[in-house]
Design a protein around this motif. Structure first.
Motif, PDB file in Angstrom:
ATOM      1  N   THR A 215       0.830  -1.205   0.000  1.00 52.91           N
ATOM      2  CA  THR A 215       0.000   0.000   0.000  1.00 52.91           C
ATOM      3  C   THR A 215       0.867   1.259   0.000  1.00 52.91           C
ATOM      4  O   THR A 215       0.579   2.227  -0.712  1.00 52.91           O
ATOM      5  N   PHE A 216       1.932   1.242   0.766  1.00 53.70           N
ATOM      6  CA  PHE A 216       2.852   2.385   0.819  1.00 53.70           C
ATOM      7  C   PHE A 216       3.503   2.637  -0.543  1.00 53.70           C
ATOM      8  O   PHE A 216       3.578   3.772  -1.019  1.00 53.70           O
ATOM      9  N   VAL A 217       3.965   1.567  -1.183  1.00 54.93           N
ATOM     10  CA  VAL A 217       4.640   1.698  -2.479  1.00 54.93           C
ATOM     11  C   VAL A 217       3.680   2.231  -3.538  1.00 54.93           C
ATOM     12  O   VAL A 217       4.024   3.144  -4.303  1.00 54.93           O
ATOM     13  N   VAL A 218       2.465   1.668  -3.593  1.00 56.48           N
ATOM     14  CA  VAL A 218       1.484   2.124  -4.577  1.00 56.48           C
ATOM     15  C   VAL A 218       1.150   3.592  -4.367  1.00 56.48           C
ATOM     16  O   VAL A 218       1.060   4.373  -5.327  1.00 56.48           O
ATOM     17  N   GLY A 219       0.962   3.995  -3.119  1.00 59.24           N
ATOM     18  CA  GLY A 219       0.541   5.362  -2.835  1.00 59.24           C
ATOM     19  C   GLY A 219       1.613   6.405  -3.032  1.00 59.24           C
ATOM     20  O   GLY A 219       1.307   7.574  -3.277  1.00 59.24           O
ATOM     21  N   ASN A 220       2.897   5.998  -2.968  1.00 61.69           N
ATOM     22  CA  ASN A 220       3.963   6.989  -2.970  1.00 61.69           C
ATOM     23  C   ASN A 220       4.943   6.884  -4.131  1.00 61.69           C
ATOM     24  O   ASN A 220       5.580   7.880  -4.479  1.00 61.69           O
ATOM     25  N   LEU A 221       5.106   5.710  -4.719  1.00 65.21           N
ATOM     26  CA  LEU A 221       6.123   5.532  -5.750  1.00 65.21           C
ATOM     27  C   LEU A 221       5.572   5.343  -7.157  1.00 65.21           C
ATOM     28  O   LEU A 221       6.341   5.332  -8.113  1.00 65.21           O
ATOM     29  N   THR A 222       4.248   5.179  -7.295  1.00 62.57           N
ATOM     30  CA  THR A 222       3.683   4.920  -8.624  1.00 62.57           C
ATOM     31  C   THR A 222       3.960   6.045  -9.624  1.00 62.57           C
ATOM     32  O   THR A 222       4.429   5.769 -10.740  1.00 62.57           O
ATOM     33  N   PRO A 223       3.688   7.325  -9.299  1.00 63.06           N
ATOM     34  CA  PRO A 223       3.987   8.376 -10.292  1.00 63.06           C
ATOM     35  C   PRO A 223       5.454   8.407 -10.700  1.00 63.06           C
ATOM     36  O   PRO A 223       5.773   8.627 -11.873  1.00 63.06           O
ATOM     37  N   ALA A 224       6.361   8.167  -9.741  1.00 65.13           N
ATOM     38  CA  ALA A 224       7.789   8.154 -10.072  1.00 65.13           C
ATOM     39  C   ALA A 224       8.113   7.035 -11.053  1.00 65.13           C
ATOM     40  O   ALA A 224       8.851   7.236 -12.028  1.00 65.13           O
ATOM     41  N   LEU A 225       7.573   5.848 -10.807  1.00 63.25           N
ATOM     42  CA  LEU A 225       7.835   4.736 -11.714  1.00 63.25           C
ATOM     43  C   LEU A 225       7.256   4.993 -13.097  1.00 63.25           C
ATOM     44  O   LEU A 225       7.864   4.650 -14.117  1.00 63.25           O
ATOM     45  N   LEU A 226       6.083   5.622 -13.165  1.00 69.17           N
ATOM     46  CA  LEU A 226       5.481   5.924 -14.459  1.00 69.17           C
ATOM     47  C   LEU A 226       6.359   6.881 -15.267  1.00 69.17           C
ATOM     48  O   LEU A 226       6.405   6.807 -16.497  1.00 69.17           O
ATOM     49  N   VAL A 227       7.067   7.767 -14.586  1.00 72.25           N
ATOM     50  CA  VAL A 227       8.040   8.620 -15.281  1.00 72.25           C
ATOM     51  C   VAL A 227       9.147   7.751 -15.871  1.00 72.25           C
ATOM     52  O   VAL A 227       9.561   7.944 -17.022  1.00 72.25           O
ATOM     53  N   GLY A 228       9.628   6.785 -15.090  1.00 73.44           N
ATOM     54  CA  GLY A 228      10.643   5.876 -15.598  1.00 73.44           C
ATOM     55  C   GLY A 228      10.171   5.108 -16.813  1.00 73.44           C
ATOM     56  O   GLY A 228      10.925   4.908 -17.775  1.00 73.44           O
ATOM     57  N   ILE A 229       8.925   4.680 -16.804  1.00 70.90           N
ATOM     58  CA  ILE A 229       8.358   3.983 -17.956  1.00 70.90           C
ATOM     59  C   ILE A 229       8.294   4.919 -19.162  1.00 70.90           C
ATOM     60  O   ILE A 229       8.613   4.525 -20.289  1.00 70.90           O
ATOM     61  N   GLY A 230       7.879   6.148 -18.930  1.00 72.63           N
ATOM     62  CA  GLY A 230       7.794   7.112 -20.023  1.00 72.63           C
ATOM     63  C   GLY A 230       9.141   7.421 -20.643  1.00 72.63           C
ATOM     64  O   GLY A 230       9.273   7.520 -21.870  1.00 72.63           O
ATOM     65  N   VAL A 231      10.169   7.540 -19.801  1.00 73.32           N
ATOM     66  CA  VAL A 231      11.503   7.907 -20.290  1.00 73.32           C
ATOM     67  C   VAL A 231      12.237   6.708 -20.872  1.00 73.32           C
ATOM     68  O   VAL A 231      12.829   6.781 -21.949  1.00 73.32           O
ATOM     69  N   ALA A 232      12.196   5.580 -20.167  1.00 69.82           N
ATOM     70  CA  ALA A 232      13.022   4.437 -20.546  1.00 69.82           C
ATOM     71  C   ALA A 232      12.365   3.501 -21.551  1.00 69.82           C
ATOM     72  O   ALA A 232      13.066   2.791 -22.274  1.00 69.82           O
ATOM     73  N   TYR A 233      11.037   3.479 -21.601  1.00 72.76           N
ATOM     74  CA  TYR A 233      10.358   2.463 -22.399  1.00 72.76           C
ATOM     75  C   TYR A 233       9.395   3.023 -23.443  1.00 72.76           C
ATOM     76  O   TYR A 233       8.842   2.248 -24.220  1.00 72.76           O
ATOM     77  N   THR A 234       9.138   4.305 -23.459  1.00 74.32           N
ATOM     78  CA  THR A 234       8.133   4.869 -24.367  1.00 74.32           C
ATOM     79  C   THR A 234       8.784   5.866 -25.308  1.00 74.32           C
ATOM     80  O   THR A 234       9.199   6.953 -24.891  1.00 74.32           O
ATOM     81  N   ASP A 235       8.882   5.501 -26.572  1.00 71.37           N
ATOM     82  CA  ASP A 235       9.468   6.364 -27.601  1.00 71.37           C
ATOM     83  C   ASP A 235       8.341   6.906 -28.482  1.00 71.37           C
ATOM     84  O   ASP A 235       7.820   6.204 -29.343  1.00 71.37           O
ATOM     85  N   LEU A 236       7.964   8.165 -28.260  1.00 75.77           N
ATOM     86  CA  LEU A 236       6.861   8.761 -29.017  1.00 75.77           C
ATOM     87  C   LEU A 236       7.175   8.844 -30.501  1.00 75.77           C
ATOM     88  O   LEU A 236       6.274   8.700 -31.336  1.00 75.77           O
ATOM     89  N   ASN A 237       8.429   9.103 -30.844  1.00 77.08           N
ATOM     90  CA  ASN A 237       8.790   9.207 -32.261  1.00 77.08           C
ATOM     91  C   ASN A 237       8.571   7.876 -32.982  1.00 77.08           C
ATOM     92  O   ASN A 237       8.101   7.838 -34.119  1.00 77.08           O
ATOM     93  N   GLN A 238       8.911   6.794 -32.320  1.00 75.48           N
ATOM     94  CA  GLN A 238       8.713   5.465 -32.908  1.00 75.48           C
ATOM     95  C   GLN A 238       7.237   5.183 -33.126  1.00 75.48           C
ATOM     96  O   GLN A 238       6.840   4.612 -34.155  1.00 75.48           O
ATOM     97  N   ILE A 239       6.424   5.584 -32.162  1.00 78.00           N
ATOM     98  CA  ILE A 239       4.978   5.381 -32.286  1.00 78.00           C
ATOM     99  C   ILE A 239       4.415   6.204 -33.437  1.00 78.00           C
ATOM    100  O   ILE A 239       3.636   5.716 -34.259  1.00 78.00           O
ATOM    101  N   ILE A 240       4.811   7.468 -33.512  1.00 77.97           N
ATOM    102  CA  ILE A 240       4.294   8.371 -34.553  1.00 77.97           C
ATOM    103  C   ILE A 240       4.723   7.914 -35.948  1.00 77.97           C
ATOM    104  O   ILE A 240       3.933   7.928 -36.894  1.00 77.97           O
ATOM    105  N   ASP A 241       5.977   7.476 -36.082  1.00 75.34           N
ATOM    106  CA  ASP A 241       6.493   7.067 -37.390  1.00 75.34           C
ATOM    107  C   ASP A 241       5.736   5.866 -37.964  1.00 75.34           C
ATOM    108  O   ASP A 241       5.635   5.707 -39.184  1.00 75.34           O
TER     109      ASP A 241
END
Length: 427
Positions: A311-337
């Motif tokens: 419960t602590f991890v979900v409530g406090n670390l989820t937004p931070a991890l989602l940033v990591g997913i956005g930066v490390a795993y999500t390439d917008l240029n690849q999707i758009i192309d």
């Protein structure tokens, strides 16, 4: 970061002021590329960027109602901010390293899987185990049907539609899905591995994005049609699936520390077993925790500690991890192309078919259709562990992580076996 729970209302203003001051300092250091190296710099930037984007997303009309709110904005917003060099310097590499090589994703998933399984009633776990595999099979069947039909409409043969689009999407992500799939196909068909990968990777990225959006829409559908959802409960008529133990007893540092230790130990157990059993670490960890839970050998206080840490991890670390997913795993240029109408239609049909197939079969198996569509369908069609976090965050059902991991890991392994037979039929 969750600051509203367990804090007296008269202290809320001071807490928010502190957060905004911290955000200003860290964002200023990030902008001027003056963040310290290692974990402290990466996590500081991830926490604040995630907090700001999550705050915006949860308060933006339409997005917060139909598209997953903060989770969507954090993933795609952080991807844009860092990849378009709005935030430049070394911080992008720091976040990528911390999320991937630094093990932050593994730490997060281990905490969620351990706490959610140990916080689940034993009866629920037993009832769900045998009924869940047909849900995955239903997702695969309907996704392949939809992809094949759309492919035929666009003049594609079944090999191109199913083997190069649908199969990679349903295959459990990049490392556990696309990479071994390319090895299987290049070895048996004679096709160039780099050409195969260049066709599969955009499908994975676009499919992951579509799965996140559909997850947010399913959450909204659940609000409109409450009989279709258990609001995080998988089995219909089961009111004891998740017991919120930490609300009954006061949290303390010792309990949280013990819960973190249990989660880390379970991940180590899965790692050790993977050296002697040819299965993914997460899959072995899930099986081990489930056996421990069903056997009743773990004292109740330890189960409560693991669930409190979850419960602590979900409530406090989820937004931070989602940033990591956005930066490390999500390439917008690849999707758009890759966004041609035909390609998008094939990918969309695959993901939508997975959700519909899992929802329908889940209903027949005694599950809530929205929960089974999310875990058995969308978590088969996303990019593995990172996609599971994003999909469950967008649908606001993080407690379903064990079933999401079953879809990604065990379901992904099934897809590799299926690929071996399918190549002989369609190749």
């Amino acid at each position: 970061m969750n600051t509203s729970e367990a804090i007296p209302s008269n202290d809320q203003r001071a807490v928010k002021a502190t957060l905004f001051v911290a955000a200003f300092i860290i964002l200023l250091a990030t902008y001027f590329n003056e963040l310290p190296g290692g974990m402290i710099g990466a996590l500081g930037a991830m926490a604040i960027v995630g907090f700001v984007l999550n705050y915006i997303g949860d308060r933006t009309p339409i997005i917060n109602q139909f598209f997953g709110g903060g989770a969507i904005v954090v993933i795609f917003g952080s991807s844009y901010l860092f990849h378009s060099e709005w935030i430049s310097g070394d911080i992008e590499q720091q976040i990528t390293t911390f999320t991937k090589g630094g093990g932050f994703l593994s730490f997060y998933v281990a905490s969620l899987v351990t706490g959610s399984i140990l916080g689940m009633s034993t009866a629920t776990l037993k009832k769900a185990a045998l009924k869940y595999i047909p849900v995955i099979l239903g997702a695969v069947a309907i996704s392949f049907l939809f992809a094949g039909l759309i492919g035929l409409l666009f003049g594609k043969n079944l090999f191109e539609s199913l083997m190069l689009i649908a199969l990679p999407i349903m295959g459990g992500g990049m490392g556990a899905g696309a990479v071994p799939l390319v090895e299987i196909m290049s070895g048996r068909t004679g096709m160039d591995a780099s050409d195969l990968m260049s066709q599969m990777v955009p499908a994975l990225a676009i499919g992951n994005a579509i799965a996140i959006v559909i997850a947010g829409l399913l959450n909204k559908i659940g609000q409109i049609r409450p009989t279709w959802t258990g609001n995080g409960e998988l089995i219909r008529g089961d009111a004891t699936a998740i017991v919120d133990n930490e609300k009954k007893e006061p949290l303390d540092v010792a309990k949280l520390g013990l819960g973190a230790l249990i989660a880390i130990s379970m991940f180590f157990l899965g790692t050790l077993l993977s050296n002697v059993i040819s299965m993914h670490t997460y899959a072995l960890m899930i099986l081990s925790i489930a056996l421990i839970k069903v056997s009743g050998i773990m004292p109740e206080q330890l189960e409560k500690a693991a669930h409190a840490w979850y419960t602590f991890v979900v409530g406090n670390l989820t937004p931070a991890l989602l940033v990591g997913i956005g930066v490390a795993y999500t390439d917008l240029n690849q999707i758009i192309d890759a966004l041609s109408p035909m390609y998008f239609a094939l990918v969309f049909a695959t993901v939508l078919g997975a959700a519909i197939g899992a929802g329908l079969v889940g209903r027949l198996m005694g599950f809530f259709p929205i929960e089974s569509a999310i875990t058995g369908g969308l978590c088969m069609a996303n990019m593995g562990g990172t996609g599971d976090v994003a999909v469950l965050a967008a649908s606001r059902r993080m407690q379903l992580m064990p079933f999401a991991q079953i879809s990604s890991r065990i379901g992904g392994a099934f897809m590799l076996i299926l690929a071996t037979f399918a190549i002989q039929l369609l190749g």
